[in-house]
Design a protein around this motif. Structure first.
Motif, mmCIF file in Angstrom:
data_model
loop_
_atom_site.group_PDB
_atom_site.id
_atom_site.type_symbol
_atom_site.label_atom_id
_atom_site.label_comp_id
_atom_site.label_asym_id
_atom_site.label_seq_id
_atom_site.Cartn_x
_atom_site.Cartn_y
_atom_site.Cartn_z
ATOM 1 N N ALA A 63 43.946 -5.618 14.620
ATOM 2 C CA ALA A 63 45.264 -5.023 14.857
ATOM 3 C C ALA A 63 45.581 -4.978 16.350
ATOM 4 N N GLU A 92 47.260 -0.324 13.129
ATOM 5 C CA GLU A 92 48.616 -0.848 13.308
ATOM 6 C C GLU A 92 49.618 0.302 13.432
ATOM 7 N N ASP A 93 49.423 1.336 12.597
ATOM 8 C CA ASP A 93 50.300 2.514 12.663
ATOM 9 C C ASP A 93 50.141 3.242 13.994
ATOM 10 N N ALA A 119 40.131 -2.690 13.184
ATOM 11 C CA ALA A 119 40.940 -2.163 14.283
ATOM 12 C C ALA A 119 41.119 -3.205 15.378
ATOM 13 N N ASN A 156 46.198 -8.523 17.698
ATOM 14 C CA ASN A 156 47.500 -9.026 17.229
ATOM 15 C C ASN A 156 48.658 -8.389 17.996
ATOM 16 N N SER A 157 48.444 -7.169 18.479
ATOM 17 C CA SER A 157 49.507 -6.467 19.218
ATOM 18 C C SER A 157 49.581 -6.897 20.674
ATOM 19 N N MET A 204 42.398 -1.552 9.778
ATOM 20 C CA MET A 204 43.414 -2.410 10.396
ATOM 21 C C MET A 204 44.809 -1.824 10.183
ATOM 22 N N THR A 205 45.076 -1.353 8.973
ATOM 23 C CA THR A 205 46.381 -0.769 8.665
ATOM 24 C C THR A 205 46.630 0.499 9.486
#
Length: 366
Positions: free
Chosen positions: A263, A237-238, A260, A266-267, A233-234
């Motif tokens: 992320a 996000e990147d 994933a 959420n975007s 997930m982190t």
């Protein structure tokens, strides 16, 4: 006359004494002699086809790479439950994701006495010496999912991770051709654990197939996500912050994919990209049915056929030395067929319900 009669009587008495010579006198207080014990029967006495072993008495161990990862933990549970069907208790060790720890676990089990070793190595080369030593010591070895770099094993049951990577590449190319009229676009990859055999093979199969057949599909970013959803997930996000144009997200395992997906959702960019994965877990298949993911490749943990081969070996039977189980693409066209609520995945799948290729043969000794 009396003299002759006395002599005859004396002669008869002497014969009777000689006949009784060497026979112990019977004691009236001695118990009657016990009948000779009958010979105990074993299963082999009633077997028509050679020896039948008492499988429950055998010592079997499974050296697992790690138990701190859902897919691996489920694989270990499947191995234990499959052996239990034959009355065999299987001891599982946790390599904690370390080749050194997994090696030590194998050495400890061998030192404690083992009738069969099952192993899924963290890294093929690093585990080869310990597995080879066990095999050379006369212990049958069954590798599942991952193998070793020598031929010192009895049976290796697995899928083809190179083929899986290639299958994902072909699926991606087909979808990008539908989108753009040709196989082109941008891909980001969330790899598995850096250096792990599965990671290397899936990644290599994917990238080599793209270079060979689809040179206009670009991998714009690739990073290890450790088969972990929080890490994935982190990283995702990147990627989303760095790249404005992402057509495909390819993760090496459903566990990473779920992170994933969060992320991406959420975007607000879910509609921009297709999400591809490997493993075919129930959670992944459910995500396909819900429209949150687009594809996963069914990757068997090999517990069913692995244990099946192990039991044959324990019973003195010869088995194929190498069994490669065919991977299967699962997408919206067939996801419902493989979805079973309340399970981690469709595993354990038996050989009877799989398509596979055999090669070579392990000849049982004795």
């Amino acid at each position: 006359m009396k003299t002759k009669l006395m002599a005859l009587l004396l002669s008869l008495l002497m014969c009777a004494a000689l006949a009784a010579c060497g026979q112990p006198a019977e004691k009236k207080d001695d118990p009657p002699a016990a009948p000779a014990p009958s010979q105990p029967q074993t299963p082999a006495d009633d077997a028509s086809n050679g020896d039948v072993k008492d499988l429950a008495s055998l010592k079997v161990g499974f050296a697992q790479d790690t138990l701190n990862q859902p897919w691996r933990s489920n694989q270990a549970d499947c191995v234990v439950s499959e052996f239990a069907k034959y009355g065999i208790t299987c001891t599982v060790t946790d390599g904690q994701g370390s080749a050194e720890t997994q090696t030590a676990n194998i050495e400890d089990m061998v030192a404690g006495g083992l009738d069969l070793l099952m192993v899924s190595p963290a890294q093929e080369a690093a585990l080869t010496p310990a597995v080879s030593a066990a095999y050379q010591a006369g212990i049958p070895v069954v590798c599942i999912d991952r193998g070793i770099t020598s031929n010192d094993f009895s049976c290796y049951v697995h899928a083809d991770n190179y083929a899986i990577g290639g299958m994902v590449a072909d699926w991606v190319a087909e979808k990008l051709t539908e989108k753009y009229g040709e196989a082109k676009g941008n891909v980001v990859v969330l790899e598995g654990v850096a250096g792990a055999t599965t990671t290397v093979q899936r990644g290599t199969g994917f990238t080599e197939r793209l270079k060979e057949a689809y040179p206009n599909i670009d991998i714009i970013a690739s990073q290890p996500a450790d088969f972990n959803r929080a890490t994935a997930m982190t990283i995702m996000e990147d990627f989303l912050q760095t790249y404005d144009n992402i057509d495909i997200v390819f993760t090496h395992a459903d566990e990473s994919t779920m992170g994933a997906i969060l992320a991406i959702e959420n975007s607000g960019r879910r509609d921009e990209m297709l999400i591809c994965s490997v493993n075919g877990t129930t959670e992944g298949i459910e995500a396909i049915l819900a429209g949150r993911m687009d594809m996963t490749v069914m990757y068997t943990n090999a517990s069913g056929p692995g244990v099946e081969m192990a039991v044959k070996i324990l019973n003195g039977e010869s088995v194929p030395k190498n069994i490669t189980i065919d991977p299967l693409v699962i997408d919206t066209s067939n996801a419902q067929e493989y979805y079973t609520e309340g399970t981690y995945s469709p595993d354990p799948i038996s050989l009877e319900n799989s398509t596979y290729v055999e090669s070579d043969t392990y000849i049982a000794e004795g």
